[in-house]
Design a protein around this motif. Structure first.
Motif, PDB file in Angstrom:
ATOM      1  N   GLU A  95       0.831  -1.195   0.000  1.00 51.51           N
ATOM      2  CA  GLU A  95       0.000   0.000   0.000  1.00 51.51           C
ATOM      3  C   GLU A  95       0.869   1.249   0.000  1.00 51.51           C
ATOM      4  N   ASN A  96       2.021   1.164   0.652  1.00 50.93           N
ATOM      5  CA  ASN A  96       2.970   2.280   0.685  1.00 50.93           C
ATOM      6  C   ASN A  96       4.218   1.859  -0.079  1.00 50.93           C
ATOM      7  N   HIS A  97       4.784   2.796  -0.746  1.00 51.80           N
ATOM      8  CA  HIS A  97       6.013   2.494  -1.468  1.00 51.80           C
ATOM      9  C   HIS A  97       7.169   2.339  -0.481  1.00 51.80           C
ATOM     10  N   PRO A  98       8.134   1.529  -0.767  1.00 48.66           N
ATOM     11  CA  PRO A  98       9.265   1.364   0.147  1.00 48.66           C
ATOM     12  C   PRO A  98      10.084   2.663   0.248  1.00 48.66           C
ATOM     13  N   HIS A  99      10.692   2.825   1.387  1.00 48.12           N
ATOM     14  CA  HIS A  99      11.500   4.016   1.623  1.00 48.12           C
ATOM     15  C   HIS A  99      12.956   3.676   1.381  1.00 48.12           C
ATOM     16  N   LYS A 100      13.672   4.640   0.915  1.00 48.44           N
ATOM     17  CA  LYS A 100      15.088   4.457   0.666  1.00 48.44           C
ATOM     18  C   LYS A 100      15.848   4.970   1.893  1.00 48.44           C
ATOM     19  N   LEU A 101      16.720   4.148   2.427  1.00 45.52           N
ATOM     20  CA  LEU A 101      17.491   4.519   3.617  1.00 45.52           C
ATOM     21  C   LEU A 101      18.860   5.013   3.175  1.00 45.52           C
ATOM     22  N   LEU A 102      19.191   6.163   3.637  1.00 47.77           N
ATOM     23  CA  LEU A 102      20.497   6.727   3.340  1.00 47.77           C
ATOM     24  C   LEU A 102      21.315   6.751   4.629  1.00 47.77           C
ATOM     25  N   ILE A 103      22.484   6.216   4.583  1.00 42.09           N
ATOM     26  CA  ILE A 103      23.356   6.190   5.749  1.00 42.09           C
ATOM     27  C   ILE A 103      24.538   7.097   5.457  1.00 42.09           C
ATOM     28  N   LYS A 104      24.712   8.065   6.327  1.00 41.95           N
ATOM     29  CA  LYS A 104      25.816   9.017   6.152  1.00 41.95           C
ATOM     30  C   LYS A 104      26.881   8.668   7.186  1.00 41.95           C
ATOM     31  N   LEU A 105      28.066   8.637   6.744  1.00 42.70           N
ATOM     32  CA  LEU A 105      29.193   8.408   7.655  1.00 42.70           C
ATOM     33  C   LEU A 105      29.945   9.719   7.828  1.00 42.70           C
ATOM     34  N   ASP A 106      30.247  10.016   9.100  1.00 38.99           N
ATOM     35  CA  ASP A 106      31.055  11.200   9.341  1.00 38.99           C
ATOM     36  C   ASP A 106      32.502  10.855   9.079  1.00 38.99           C
ATOM     37  N   SER A 107      33.224  11.787   8.584  1.00 40.55           N
ATOM     38  CA  SER A 107      34.625  11.550   8.296  1.00 40.55           C
ATOM     39  C   SER A 107      35.439  11.398   9.612  1.00 40.55           C
ATOM     40  N   THR A 108      35.000  12.016  10.694  1.00 42.93           N
ATOM     41  CA  THR A 108      35.704  11.914  11.988  1.00 42.93           C
ATOM     42  C   THR A 108      35.498  10.528  12.589  1.00 42.93           C
ATOM     43  N   ASP A 109      34.284   9.971  12.443  1.00 39.24           N
ATOM     44  CA  ASP A 109      34.017   8.646  13.001  1.00 39.24           C
ATOM     45  C   ASP A 109      34.798   7.588  12.247  1.00 39.24           C
TER      46      ASP A 109
END
Length: 122
Positions: free
Chosen positions: A104-118
């Motif tokens: 019924e709902n379209h799937p969501h796209k997950l974006l994972i951001k990595l910090d350069s310090t981590d």
């Protein structure tokens, strides 16, 4: 009644200029056979008129050919859409038989951001 006697007058030579001007029509030989020339003229006019009618028919036939090509392409497009709809309905039946449900709902796209310090700390 006495027949008209024709004297043997020497005819002047027929030149190209006489033909262009139409002076050859006044010659005695032509006056005798005017019926044949009239028949030839009528036949040529009939031939020209029939050629004109044939050209009209050819234009009509070409227009109809273009129209049939248009209808053929429309038919092919409609058939391809119909096949696509049939495939989608068949696919829906197969999915229902496997007890799968449509989303019924379209799937969501997950974006994972990595910090350069981590990333450096690890």
């Amino acid at each position: 009644m006495a027949k008209r006697t024709t004297t043997n007058r020497p005819q002047k030579r027929l030149t190209f200029i006489d033909i262009i001007k139409g002076n050859f029509l006044n010659r005695d030989e032509i006056k005798v056979h005017y019926k044949y020339f009239l028949l030839l003229f009528i036949l040529m006019m009939a031939m020209i008129y029939s050629n004109h009618l044939v050209n009209k028919k050819i234009k009509i036939v070409n227009a109809l050919k273009e129209e049939t090509e248009e209808y053929k392409s429309r038919n092919a497009y409609a058939q391809s859409k119909l096949i696509k709809v049939k495939m989608e309905s068949q696919l829906g039946k197969e999915v229902a038989r496997d007890s799968l449900m449509t989303l019924e709902n379209h799937p969501h796209k997950l974006l994972i951001k990595l910090d350069s310090t981590d990333a450096k700390a690890k």
